[in-house]
Design a protein around this motif. Structure first.
Motif, PDB file in Angstrom:
ATOM      1  N   ILE A  71       0.844  -0.660  -0.298  1.00  0.00           N
ATOM      2  CA  ILE A  71      -0.098  -0.095   0.158  1.00  0.00           C
ATOM      3  C   ILE A  71       1.110   1.689  -0.070  1.00  0.00           C
ATOM      4  O   ILE A  71       2.139   0.998   0.894  1.00  0.00           O
ATOM      5  N   ALA A  72       0.639   2.489  -1.392  1.00  0.00           N
ATOM      6  CA  ALA A  72       0.886   3.038  -0.466  1.00  0.00           C
ATOM      7  C   ALA A  72       0.460   4.395  -0.577  1.00  0.00           C
ATOM      8  O   ALA A  72      -1.097   4.029  -0.958  1.00  0.00           O
ATOM      9  N   ILE A  73       0.562   5.340   0.140  1.00  0.00           N
ATOM     10  CA  ILE A  73      -0.498   6.680   0.573  1.00  0.00           C
ATOM     11  C   ILE A  73       0.230   7.711   0.026  1.00  0.00           C
ATOM     12  O   ILE A  73       1.603   8.179   0.505  1.00  0.00           O
ATOM     13  N   MET A  74      -0.059   8.875   0.052  1.00  0.00           N
ATOM     14  CA  MET A  74       0.228   9.872  -1.262  1.00  0.00           C
ATOM     15  C   MET A  74      -0.563  10.643  -0.189  1.00  0.00           C
ATOM     16  O   MET A  74      -1.655  11.102  -0.370  1.00  0.00           O
ATOM     17  N   GLY A  75       0.925  11.514   0.491  1.00  0.00           N
ATOM     18  CA  GLY A  75       0.243  12.415   1.443  1.00  0.00           C
ATOM     19  C   GLY A  75       0.404  12.348   2.951  1.00  0.00           C
ATOM     20  O   GLY A  75       0.034  10.885   2.910  1.00  0.00           O
ATOM     21  N   ALA A  76       1.377  13.101   3.315  1.00  0.00           N
ATOM     22  CA  ALA A  76       1.662  12.798   5.032  1.00  0.00           C
ATOM     23  C   ALA A  76       0.574  13.907   5.743  1.00  0.00           C
ATOM     24  O   ALA A  76       1.442  14.498   6.155  1.00  0.00           O
ATOM     25  N   GLY A  77      -0.814  14.395   5.448  1.00  0.00           N
ATOM     26  CA  GLY A  77      -1.388  14.797   5.957  1.00  0.00           C
ATOM     27  C   GLY A  77      -2.436  14.247   6.782  1.00  0.00           C
ATOM     28  O   GLY A  77      -1.953  13.251   7.344  1.00  0.00           O
ATOM     29  N   LEU A 120      -1.987  10.104   7.310  1.00  0.00           N
ATOM     30  CA  LEU A 120      -1.765   9.638   8.845  1.00  0.00           C
ATOM     31  C   LEU A 120      -2.835   8.609   9.321  1.00  0.00           C
ATOM     32  O   LEU A 120      -2.018   8.496   9.299  1.00  0.00           O
ATOM     33  N   ALA A 121      -3.607   8.869   9.103  1.00  0.00           N
ATOM     34  CA  ALA A 121      -4.791   8.604  10.427  1.00  0.00           C
ATOM     35  C   ALA A 121      -4.774   6.933   9.625  1.00  0.00           C
ATOM     36  O   ALA A 121      -5.323   5.706  10.314  1.00  0.00           O
ATOM     37  N   VAL A 147      -3.407   4.921  -2.370  1.00  0.00           N
ATOM     38  CA  VAL A 147      -4.630   5.759  -1.148  1.00  0.00           C
ATOM     39  C   VAL A 147      -4.487   7.382  -1.570  1.00  0.00           C
ATOM     40  O   VAL A 147      -2.778   7.539  -1.045  1.00  0.00           O
ATOM     41  N   LEU A 148      -5.069   8.104  -2.633  1.00  0.00           N
ATOM     42  CA  LEU A 148      -4.625   9.706  -2.816  1.00  0.00           C
ATOM     43  C   LEU A 148      -5.355  10.194  -1.536  1.00  0.00           C
ATOM     44  O   LEU A 148      -6.438  10.398  -1.123  1.00  0.00           O
ATOM     45  N   ALA A 149      -4.054  10.695  -0.870  1.00  0.00           N
ATOM     46  CA  ALA A 149      -4.467  11.668   1.157  1.00  0.00           C
ATOM     47  C   ALA A 149      -3.820  12.919   0.142  1.00  0.00           C
ATOM     48  O   ALA A 149      -3.686  13.877   1.066  1.00  0.00           O
ATOM     49  N   THR A 150      -3.890  13.779  -1.370  1.00  0.00           N
ATOM     50  CA  THR A 150      -2.905  14.929  -0.739  1.00  0.00           C
ATOM     51  C   THR A 150      -2.755  16.516  -0.827  1.00  0.00           C
ATOM     52  O   THR A 150      -3.160  16.887  -0.766  1.00  0.00           O
TER      53      THR A 150
END
Ligand code: FAD
Length: 367
Positions: free
Chosen positions: A3-9, A13-14, A136-139
């Protein structure tokens, strides 16, 4: 499963924290050089916007194992229109800091995860899709959702804000809904402490506002706050955002791509609140990835909240300062207390239900 999460906001992070708790190790890709490496601003979590949840901080910790320390609780809210004011007292929510401060919400979340974060990442969504089984797009914006034709844009807003020094009551938040200062928008004063506060003005990028100069209106607002508080309020830091996108995904998950936070559409178009929903969306995406729930189904209440808030936003676009005066006047006393403090009522839901026919008649709203 990789799993890749794009964005550490907030949402990214949650998601990582929840995956870790369930024994899955994702990898985060963050374009900035550290967590929270952005401007500092004050934000609020208001109970009235998260009903039926009564207390966001308690809910995040008790239900989802996400622990956040706010800056303060909000015990008083002062609302101003051009000629009227309403003061609501009671427990209304929390204030918090965002950005590069040590105790910002993203910094606090960053400390709760051991997930590897690749900073200064320039990986694109396509890169991650080819290297990982799930993305996971979290930008923090709807850009990718829009690019992948999975986004309905409803609005964009330009925001200007500053940190000011002065003397503040840390338990009191002030809001102005006055179209003379912010046409079809809103302004806030959110204290960080007794000595510092964030003041901001948000102006929707509507055709009616095409000739509006946010810099000039900022000066009007800054002058107003200083004269109202009878203080000089020197500015120590500033930020400005143009065309901040608000809208919602048609589908929260397409294939193995999950749209979380503002990528999904957690930012309420009414007054711009989205922190709680962003965090919860990250948790829900993780639940799906862990086989603990279905992301589409879990996100339905948040979609409903967004659509409800959109009705209120469209209503605001038909109001004048006189209408706002009437609204603020009616919130002083019984109705304000009932709406803000009766935990069993969801005023946004009720108002949206009552206003929907009016908006349909005026313009047509999508749901
Ligand atoms: C000025 C302002 C005031 C606000 N006030 C409030 C408020 O009072 N109350 C409230 O509830 N909400 C408020 N909001 C909304 C709230 O901040 C957002 O809804 C919430 O932060 C969204 O969380 P997120 O996880 O989607 O994005 P964010 O928390 O913004 O995180 C996105 C992360 O993705 C990173 N990123 C971006 N692009 C890439 C890329 N290409 N590759 C890798 N990483 C990338 C960013 O650097 C960032 O770290 C406000 C928003 C703004 C702008």
């Amino acid at each position: 499963m990789e799993i890749a999460i794009m964005g550490a906001g907030l949402s990214g992070l949650a998601c990582a924290i929840t995956l870790e708790k369930n024994g899955i190790s994702p990898t985060i890709f963050e374009k900035r050089s550290k967590v929270g490496d952005r401007f500092v601003n004050g934000e609020v979590l208001l109970d009235i916007f998260t009903r039926p949840v009564q207390d966001c901080i308690a809910s995040l910790s008790d239900e989802y194992g996400i622990y956040l320390k706010p800056t303060s609780s909000i015990q008083k809210m002062e609302l101003y229109s051009k000629n009227e004011e309403a003061v609501i007292e009671g427990h209304l929510g929390f204030t918090n800091i965002r950005g590069r401060e040590e105790d910002s919400f993203e910094s606090q979340l960053g400390q709760q995860t051991k997930t590897q974060i690749h900073f200064n990442s320039n990986k694109t969504y396509e890169d991650l899709l080819s290297e990982y089984t799930h993305v996971v797009l979290a930008t923090g914006d709807g850009a990718y959702a829009k690019e992948t034709k999975n986004f309905r844009k409803d609005l964009s807003v330009s925001i200007k804000g500053a940190t000011v020094e002065g003397s503040f009551d840390r338990y009191t938040v002030m809001a102005w809904i006055d179209y003379y200062i912010s046409p079809y928008g809103y302004c806030f004063l959110i204290p960080y402490s007794e000595k510092e506060a964030c003041i901001s003005i948000a102006i929707p990028d509507l055709p009616e506002n095409k000739d509006v100069n946010i810099g000039q209106l900022w000066e009007v607002f800054y002058h107003k706050v200083r004269s109202q508080l009878k203080q000089e309020l020197p500015i120590t830091d500033q930020f400005q955002i143009t065309n901040y996108l608000m809208g919602i995904c048609h589908s929260p998950r397409i294939g193995n791509t999950f749209y979380v936070g503002n990528n999904f559409g957690t930012m309420m178009p009414f007054m711009g609140f989205g922190q709680y929903a962003s965090i919860v969306s990250g948790v829900y995406a993780a639940y799906d990835l862990c086989g603990l729930g279905d992301y589409h189904t879990l996100m339905e209440p948040l979609r409903q909240s967004y659509e409800d808030a959109l009705v209120l936003r469209r209503t605001m676009e038909h109001l004048s300062n006189e209408g706002l005066d009437r609204m603020i006047r009616s919130l002083q006393g019984y109705w304000g207390e009932t709406l803000f403090l009766t935990k069993t009522i969801n005023p946004i839901r009720v108002a949206s239900y009552l206003l929907r026919p009016y908006i349909k008649m005026k313009k047509g709203v999508t749901s």
